[in-house]
Design a protein around this motif. Structure first.
Motif, PDB file in Angstrom:
ATOM      1  N   PHE A  85       0.942  -1.391   0.046  1.00 26.14           N
ATOM      2  CA  PHE A  85      -0.053   0.215  -0.136  1.00 26.14           C
ATOM      3  C   PHE A  85       0.853   1.305  -0.037  1.00 26.14           C
ATOM      4  CE2 PHE A  85      -1.824  -3.621   2.260  1.00 26.14           C
ATOM      5  CZ  PHE A  85      -3.099  -3.569   1.484  1.00 26.14           C
ATOM      6  N   TYR A  86       0.425   1.987  -0.432  1.00 30.89           N
ATOM      7  CA  TYR A  86       0.883   3.622  -0.470  1.00 30.89           C
ATOM      8  C   TYR A  86       0.378   4.286  -0.782  1.00 30.89           C
ATOM      9  CZ  TYR A  86      -0.640   4.204  -5.570  1.00 30.89           C
ATOM     10  OH  TYR A  86      -1.245   4.009  -6.664  1.00 30.89           O
ATOM     11  N   LEU A  87       1.057   5.655  -0.027  1.00 29.87           N
ATOM     12  CA  LEU A  87       0.618   6.819  -0.135  1.00 29.87           C
ATOM     13  C   LEU A  87       0.997   8.080  -0.334  1.00 29.87           C
ATOM     14  CD1 LEU A  87      -1.703   8.850   0.871  1.00 29.87           C
ATOM     15  CD2 LEU A  87      -0.906   8.463   3.247  1.00 29.87           C
ATOM     16  N   VAL A  88       0.480   9.383  -0.967  1.00 33.30           N
ATOM     17  CA  VAL A  88       1.669  10.329  -1.334  1.00 33.30           C
ATOM     18  C   VAL A  88       1.444  11.285  -1.066  1.00 33.30           C
ATOM     19  CG1 VAL A  88       3.007  11.138  -3.711  1.00 33.30           C
ATOM     20  CG2 VAL A  88       2.896   8.262  -3.577  1.00 33.30           C
ATOM     21  N   THR A  89       1.928  11.895  -0.576  1.00 36.58           N
ATOM     22  CA  THR A  89       1.424  13.220   0.383  1.00 36.58           C
ATOM     23  C   THR A  89       2.765  14.706   0.135  1.00 36.58           C
ATOM     24  OG1 THR A  89       2.774  12.913   2.448  1.00 36.58           O
ATOM     25  CG2 THR A  89       0.372  12.330   2.265  1.00 36.58           C
ATOM     26  N   GLY A  90       2.085  15.839   0.023  1.00 40.81           N
ATOM     27  CA  GLY A  90       2.802  16.964  -0.652  1.00 40.81           C
ATOM     28  C   GLY A  90       3.298  17.464   0.798  1.00 40.81           C
ATOM     29  N   GLY A 141       9.624  22.076  -0.783  1.00 41.81           N
ATOM     30  CA  GLY A 141       9.317  21.218   0.464  1.00 41.81           C
ATOM     31  C   GLY A 141       9.618  19.455  -0.204  1.00 41.81           C
ATOM     32  N   TYR A 142       9.164  18.860   0.335  1.00 39.08           N
ATOM     33  CA  TYR A 142       9.402  18.173   0.790  1.00 39.08           C
ATOM     34  C   TYR A 142       7.974  16.124   0.632  1.00 39.08           C
ATOM     35  CZ  TYR A 142      13.628  18.081   2.339  1.00 39.08           C
ATOM     36  OH  TYR A 142      14.949  18.911   2.402  1.00 39.08           O
ATOM     37  N   VAL A 143       7.873  16.254  -0.729  1.00 40.21           N
ATOM     38  CA  VAL A 143       6.714  15.087  -0.608  1.00 40.21           C
ATOM     39  C   VAL A 143       7.560  13.548   0.104  1.00 40.21           C
ATOM     40  CG1 VAL A 143       5.428  13.454  -2.607  1.00 40.21           C
ATOM     41  CG2 VAL A 143       6.319  16.006  -3.122  1.00 40.21           C
ATOM     42  N   THR A 144       6.377  12.968   0.504  1.00 41.43           N
ATOM     43  CA  THR A 144       6.878  12.499   1.514  1.00 41.43           C
ATOM     44  C   THR A 144       5.967  10.701   0.954  1.00 41.43           C
ATOM     45  OG1 THR A 144       6.259  13.543   3.623  1.00 41.43           O
ATOM     46  CG2 THR A 144       6.043  11.033   3.302  1.00 41.43           C
ATOM     47  N   VAL A 145       6.845   9.948   0.426  1.00 36.98           N
ATOM     48  CA  VAL A 145       6.088   8.348  -0.389  1.00 36.98           C
ATOM     49  C   VAL A 145       6.436   7.352   1.051  1.00 36.98           C
ATOM     50  CG1 VAL A 145       6.155   6.623  -2.288  1.00 36.98           C
ATOM     51  CG2 VAL A 145       6.974  10.077  -2.567  1.00 36.98           C
TER      52      VAL A 145
END
Lengths: 460, 224
Positions: A85-90, A141-145
């Protein structure tokens, strides 16, 4: 075997305890190592998946999106190690794509990659968070994967590795056990050799046990036993000496009594006193015979100091001399005493004195228990292995039930009507044993009578 | 005939003394070695019966001193020990015969007679067996004084049988005795001589018995 068996079990128990403890510790350490490697490998694969997703993060018109093709999503969902499962957040933690309900990463934005355990949908999971720098027009900023997979396959795999590692160890422990069992057995061989030596010993052999082939640890035991044997044989020798001395001391007074009785018998008138004197004379002769036999027995005993069993003796010659000596007594009872032997000498190693005693006792018995007019024959036969001495009579014979017991001291067959003390055959037996010879007593073939056969083995 | 008995056991000493006195010997008796040595040094006897186990001075020592003084008196040893060493030692020291205790009185008397006779005649004497007499030196045999017609070999056989009267004589002992005359005497030849002897002696009541496998025996006078 019982004794060495317990020793073996004790030693094995002492070895098995520590071995099992050590093996358990080793298993725990092994499991930890396996888990680490499995985690390491799975984490790398999970990171690859995260990187694959991260590579697809794109910015278009200040908007961050992930261009994840259908194929890639499928691949993530059908990985060998379970669904990912994955989630990408800004940068402001805004949802971009993936499973919105994944737990929030506890790690603040740092640009680092983090691995940690968490829980998702009620199952233990492994999480990788990847932080990638992005620039939208106005912000940096950072995108978090965040990629998540089930931890269960890891545990399964680690278990599998552990199992593979344990199997040879189990084999090793078992092998060690078998080796130790065998080695203890080998180590105890001298003890069982010693045991069978003691078991097979005749009661008359009181010589010291050999210390040579025995391990150092057992030597004190052997020494203690040898000490006991020595004390025992000293005591026995003292006893034999006492009997021999006593018998010697008795001879002179007996000679006196006998001389006086014979003298009185000559002068006494043929009346009651003559009968009394005759009884007295018979009793005296019997006592003398008993004394002589006690002396023979004392001499034949293993503890007796004289032992010239190494002399070369010709049994035929001994038998001829002994039989010739007994002829006058046999003739007095009208018994036909004869010798039947080959002219060839029957040379063997032995104690001439004791062998002569044996012959005397055999002849004495045969002549004593054979009726007037009977026949007694002495035979000496030689073959490759043995010299056989046989004394055969055509007397009343010895009942089968008594044949074993006649070799016992002071045992007498009842109802023979003959005076005797029951030591003759005990002496024969004792002297035979002294020469490693076998004594057999049987009926005469073809009629009444007794055959006593003494078989001397010829040592090459 | 003077006989000295050296024996420390009073009962046995008394029995021996009385038995020999009945046989018309003049008997002295002493009870220890020292006394025996003293008596033997000062008086002469025809026979000494010497016990080996004596107080003060043992029998061996008494015997050694006796022979050292050059005395040739016959000595009959008595001992309670029957070890071969004792016997050999005694005979080596110059004893003439040996008897183990306890013994039969007739046996002792026979030995005494033989020793006294040997002492007198120096060993060669006439052998007698009932009515039969053999003159060993003259090599002829007589029956009630009448000469018997015997060959040299028959005489040889008879001599050995008479010397060991009542005891078994082996064929090889006889063969040895005849070796001087014949180069080789086989067992068959011995049988022939014995057969001839029997034929000549049996009519007069002297019988030679064959003992199976052992040899021959001249039966005692009382039996024959």
């Amino acid at each position: 075997m019982a004794k060495s068996g317990t020793l073996r079990r004790q030693l094995l128990a002492w070895l098995a305890g520590p071995l099992i403890v050590m093996w358990s510790i080793s298993t725990m350490v092994d499991y930890d190592i396996a888990k680490r490697f499995v985690n390491f490998a799975y984490d790398r694969a999970l990171l690859d998946a995260a990187l694959d997703i991260g590579r697809q993060v794109k910015v278009l018109n200040g908007r961050i999106y992930v261009d994840l093709p259908e194929v890639a999503v499928k691949m993530l969902q059908t990985r060998e190690s379970g669904k990912v499962f994955y989630l990408v957040t800004g940068p402001k933690n805004e949802y971009i794509t993936g499973e919105p309900d994944l737990p929030q990463t506890p790690h603040p934005e740092s640009g680092r990659t983090n691995y940690y355990d968490d829980e998702y949908l009620g199952r233990p999971v492994r999480v990788v968070t990847l932080q990638l720098p992005v620039e939208t027009g106005k912000d940096r900023g950072y995108v978090t994967v965040q990629v998540v997979e089930d931890r269960a396959p890891r545990a399964e795999f680690a278990g599998l590795i552990l199992l593979r590692m344990m199997l040879p160890q189990v084999a090793l422990v078992l092998l060690a056990g078998i080796l130790v069992w065998y080695a203890i057995g080998r180590g105890l061989v001298p003890l069982s050799v010693l045991r069978s030596e003691i078991e097979s010993r005749s009661h008359r052999d009181l010589s010291a046990l050999s210390e040579e082939q025995v391990p150092q640890e057992v030597r004190p035991l052997i020494r203690a036993m040898n000490g006991l044997l020595q004390r025992l044989s000293k005591t026995l020798a003292a006893q034999q000496r006492f009997i021999a001395d006593a018998a010697h001391q008795l001879r002179t007074p007996m000679a006196g009594i006998k001389t006086q009785t014979e003298l009185a018998l000559r002068q006494a008138p043929p009346d009651e006193s003559q009968a009394t004197l005759r009884q007295l004379n018979t009793a005296t002769e019997q006592t003398i015979r008993l004394i002589n036999q006690l002396l023979s027995l004392a001499r034949a005993e293993p503890a007796a100091e004289r032992a010239h069993t190494g002399e070369r003796v010709d049994l035929t010659e001994l038998a001829r001399d002994a039989a010739a000596d007994w002829v006058p007594r046999a003739l007095a009872r009208q018994i036909d005493l004869g010798l039947d032997s080959t002219q060839a000498p029957a040379t063997m190693e032995g104690d001439a004195f004791l062998l002569r005693e044996m012959l005397n006792n055999l002849l004495d018995n045969a002549i004593r228990y054979t009726q007037t007019g009977g026949q007694v024959t002495v035979r000496v036969a030689v073959d490759i292995q043995n010299i056989t001495l046989t004394v055969e009579d055509n007397g009343p014979g010895i009942p089968e039930s008594e044949r074993e017991r006649v070799f016992e001291r002071f045992y007498r067959v009842l109802g023979t009507g003959v005076e005797g003390c029951g030591l003759g055959l005990a002496i024969v037996h004792e002297i035979a044993q002294r020469h490693n010879a076998e004594v057999a007593l049987g009926p005469r073939a073809g009629g009444s009578g007794t055959v006593i056969k003494v078989t001397f083995p010829l040592t090459p | 005939m003077r006989v000295l008995i050296v024996e420390d056991d009073p009962v046995l000493a008394d029995g021996l003394t009385r038995s020999l006195r009945q046989a018309d010997y003049a008997v002295d008796c002493v009870h220890d070695g020292g006394e025996a040595d003293h008596v033997l040094a000062t008086q002469s006897y025809d026979l000494v019966i010497l016990d080996l186990g004596l107080p003060k001075l043992d029998g061996f020592e008494v015997l050694r001193r006796l022979r050292r003084r050059g005395s040739k008196v016959p000595v009959l040893m008595l001992t309670a020990r029957d070890s071969l060493q004792d016997r050999v030692r005694g005979l080596d020291l110059g004893a003439d015969d040996y008897l183990a205790k306890p013994f039969d009185l007739p046996e002792l008397e026979a030995r005494v007679r033989a020793l006294v006779r040997r002492g007198q005649s120096g060993g060669s004497a006439a052998l007698t067996h009932g009515a039969l007499t053999l003159d060993v030196a003259g090599r002829r045999a007589t029956l009630n004084g009448d000469p018997l017609d015997l060959s040299a070999r028959e005489l040889g056989v008879l001599e050995v049988l008479m010397m060991r009267s009542g005891r078994v004589v082996g064929k090889e002992q006889l063969a040895e005795q005849l070796y001087g005359w014949d180069e080789e005497v086989g067992a068959n030849a011995i049988e022939v001589y014995v057969h001839r002897l029997r034929r000549k002696l049996e009519p007069v009541g002297v019988s030679i018995r064959t003992i199976r496998g052992l040899g021959y025996l001249l039966e005692k006078e009382s039996n024959g």
